[in-house]
Design a protein around this motif. Structure first.
Motif, PDB file in Angstrom:
ATOM      1  N   GLY A 118       0.832  -1.198   0.000  1.00 57.86           N
ATOM      2  CA  GLY A 118       0.000   0.000   0.000  1.00 57.86           C
ATOM      3  C   GLY A 118       0.862   1.242   0.000  1.00 57.86           C
ATOM      4  O   GLY A 118       2.017   1.222   0.440  1.00 57.86           O
ATOM      5  N   TYR A 119       0.304   2.321  -0.517  1.00 57.17           N
ATOM      6  CA  TYR A 119       0.987   3.616  -0.589  1.00 57.17           C
ATOM      7  C   TYR A 119       0.087   4.622   0.107  1.00 57.17           C
ATOM      8  O   TYR A 119      -1.031   4.880  -0.343  1.00 57.17           O
ATOM      9  N   ILE A 120       0.555   5.174   1.210  1.00 57.51           N
ATOM     10  CA  ILE A 120      -0.247   6.072   2.034  1.00 57.51           C
ATOM     11  C   ILE A 120       0.449   7.430   2.101  1.00 57.51           C
ATOM     12  O   ILE A 120       1.634   7.507   2.438  1.00 57.51           O
ATOM     13  N   VAL A 121      -0.293   8.478   1.791  1.00 55.18           N
ATOM     14  CA  VAL A 121       0.249   9.832   1.804  1.00 55.18           C
ATOM     15  C   VAL A 121      -0.077  10.478   3.148  1.00 55.18           C
ATOM     16  O   VAL A 121      -1.226  10.470   3.595  1.00 55.18           O
ATOM     17  N   LYS A 122       0.959  11.056   3.774  1.00 56.27           N
ATOM     18  CA  LYS A 122       0.788  11.768   5.043  1.00 56.27           C
ATOM     19  C   LYS A 122       0.269  13.177   4.742  1.00 56.27           C
ATOM     20  O   LYS A 122       1.019  14.134   4.808  1.00 56.27           O
ATOM     21  N   ASP A 123      -0.990  13.286   4.390  1.00 53.75           N
ATOM     22  CA  ASP A 123      -1.512  14.619   4.080  1.00 53.75           C
ATOM     23  C   ASP A 123      -1.993  15.341   5.340  1.00 53.75           C
ATOM     24  O   ASP A 123      -1.780  16.517   5.510  1.00 53.75           O
ATOM     25  N   ASN A 124      -2.630  14.637   6.241  1.00 52.59           N
ATOM     26  CA  ASN A 124      -3.033  15.162   7.539  1.00 52.59           C
ATOM     27  C   ASN A 124      -2.395  14.211   8.546  1.00 52.59           C
ATOM     28  O   ASN A 124      -3.008  13.213   8.922  1.00 52.59           O
ATOM     29  N   PRO A 125      -1.143  14.505   8.964  1.00 50.16           N
ATOM     30  CA  PRO A 125      -0.347  13.515   9.691  1.00 50.16           C
ATOM     31  C   PRO A 125      -1.061  12.794  10.838  1.00 50.16           C
ATOM     32  O   PRO A 125      -1.023  11.575  10.891  1.00 50.16           O
ATOM     33  N   LYS A 126      -1.728  13.498  11.726  1.00 53.14           N
ATOM     34  CA  LYS A 126      -2.345  12.830  12.876  1.00 53.14           C
ATOM     35  C   LYS A 126      -3.431  11.848  12.425  1.00 53.14           C
ATOM     36  O   LYS A 126      -3.441  10.685  12.809  1.00 53.14           O
ATOM     37  N   GLU A 127      -4.324  12.321  11.583  1.00 52.80           N
ATOM     38  CA  GLU A 127      -5.423  11.477  11.107  1.00 52.80           C
ATOM     39  C   GLU A 127      -4.914  10.363  10.202  1.00 52.80           C
ATOM     40  O   GLU A 127      -5.331   9.211  10.316  1.00 52.80           O
ATOM     41  N   THR A 128      -4.005  10.701   9.293  1.00 55.28           N
ATOM     42  CA  THR A 128      -3.475   9.707   8.357  1.00 55.28           C
ATOM     43  C   THR A 128      -2.745   8.590   9.095  1.00 55.28           C
ATOM     44  O   THR A 128      -2.932   7.415   8.791  1.00 55.28           O
ATOM     45  N   LEU A 129      -1.898   8.948  10.070  1.00 53.12           N
ATOM     46  CA  LEU A 129      -1.163   7.934  10.825  1.00 53.12           C
ATOM     47  C   LEU A 129      -2.118   6.991  11.541  1.00 53.12           C
ATOM     48  O   LEU A 129      -1.951   5.773  11.514  1.00 53.12           O
ATOM     49  N   TRP A 130      -3.111   7.558  12.186  1.00 47.52           N
ATOM     50  CA  TRP A 130      -4.077   6.751  12.929  1.00 47.52           C
ATOM     51  C   TRP A 130      -4.790   5.771  11.998  1.00 47.52           C
ATOM     52  O   TRP A 130      -4.855   4.576  12.261  1.00 47.52           O
ATOM     53  N   GLN A 131      -5.311   6.287  10.889  1.00 43.72           N
ATOM     54  CA  GLN A 131      -6.039   5.436   9.938  1.00 43.72           C
ATOM     55  C   GLN A 131      -5.116   4.386   9.314  1.00 43.72           C
ATOM     56  O   GLN A 131      -5.509   3.230   9.140  1.00 43.72           O
ATOM     57  N   ALA A 132      -3.902   4.798   8.974  1.00 43.56           N
ATOM     58  CA  ALA A 132      -2.951   3.868   8.366  1.00 43.56           C
ATOM     59  C   ALA A 132      -2.611   2.732   9.329  1.00 43.56           C
ATOM     60  O   ALA A 132      -2.605   1.560   8.939  1.00 43.56           O
ATOM     61  N   LEU A 133      -2.355   3.071  10.573  1.00 44.66           N
ATOM     62  CA  LEU A 133      -2.002   2.033  11.540  1.00 44.66           C
ATOM     63  C   LEU A 133      -3.182   1.135  11.880  1.00 44.66           C
ATOM     64  O   LEU A 133      -3.006  -0.069  12.084  1.00 44.66           O
ATOM     65  N   GLU A 134      -4.380   1.680  11.911  1.00 48.69           N
ATOM     66  CA  GLU A 134      -5.567   0.837  12.097  1.00 48.69           C
ATOM     67  C   GLU A 134      -5.677  -0.179  10.959  1.00 48.69           C
ATOM     68  O   GLU A 134      -5.940  -1.357  11.182  1.00 48.69           O
ATOM     69  N   MET A 135      -5.460   0.299   9.735  1.00 50.39           N
ATOM     70  CA  MET A 135      -5.541  -0.579   8.564  1.00 50.39           C
ATOM     71  C   MET A 135      -4.427  -1.627   8.591  1.00 50.39           C
ATOM     72  O   MET A 135      -4.665  -2.815   8.356  1.00 50.39           O
ATOM     73  N   ILE A 136      -3.209  -1.219   8.910  1.00 51.16           N
ATOM     74  CA  ILE A 136      -2.085  -2.154   8.951  1.00 51.16           C
ATOM     75  C   ILE A 136      -2.289  -3.178  10.064  1.00 51.16           C
ATOM     76  O   ILE A 136      -1.997  -4.365   9.896  1.00 51.16           O
ATOM     77  N   ASN A 137      -2.818  -2.741  11.187  1.00 49.68           N
ATOM     78  CA  ASN A 137      -3.101  -3.660  12.287  1.00 49.68           C
ATOM     79  C   ASN A 137      -4.140  -4.700  11.848  1.00 49.68           C
ATOM     80  O   ASN A 137      -3.967  -5.897  12.078  1.00 49.68           O
TER      81      ASN A 137
END
Length: 146
Positions: A118-137
């Motif tokens: 997957g390729y995830i862009v850190k456009d809104n770092p706090k929200e993006t990180l949270w969503q990305a890590l939820e998905m990766i988990n």
């Protein structure tokens, strides 16, 4: 009495990023999401390769890893790291998610050509990180690792 947090199978997470603030944000998000899997951090691709190769040497095989990779780093950037990983028979099956600030179509395409998950862009770092890590988990809990 504190209850032990569940591990996501026996998957290790490897964060490859030279930005200390991004690393701290990822660590904070992992804690908030109660993800307690072993976590290793590399500041660039060379350090990440060293960690992975040491794991192979110690275990005689590659342990299950999910790599969270930034693209823009010194010494060995994310694309150079992907090139090395995909050409190494011991490491080429690694599951790698790119988490970066670059949203250029060329970077996205180049990363997927190297079989990133997957390729995830850190456009809104706090929200993006949270969503990305939820998905990766969720990914690491549902998908059988090689």
């Amino acid at each position: 009495m504190d209850q032990e947090l569940p591990k996501t199978k026996e998957v290790r997470f490897l964060i490859v990023d030279d930005d200390r603030v991004s690393i701290m944000a990822l660590q904070r998000s992992l804690r908030k999401l109660r993800i307690v899997n072993e976590l290793e951090i590399a500041k660039d691709g060379l350090e990440a390769l060293s960690i992975l190769n040491a794991s192979v040497e110690a275990e005689g095989r590659l342990l299950p890893y999910i790599v969270i990779l930034d693209l823009n780093m010194p010494r060995m950037n994310g694309f150079e790291f992907l090139e090395k990983i995909r050409s190494d028979p011991m490491l080429n099956k690694l599951i790698i998610f790119v988490l970066t600030t670059s949203d250029t179509p060329r970077d996205v395409s180049s990363a997927y050509e190297k079989n990133v998950a997957g390729y995830i862009v850190k456009d809104n770092p706090k929200e993006t990180l949270w969503q990305a890590l939820e998905m990766i988990n969720a990914y690491s809990r549902l998908v059988e690792m090689p």
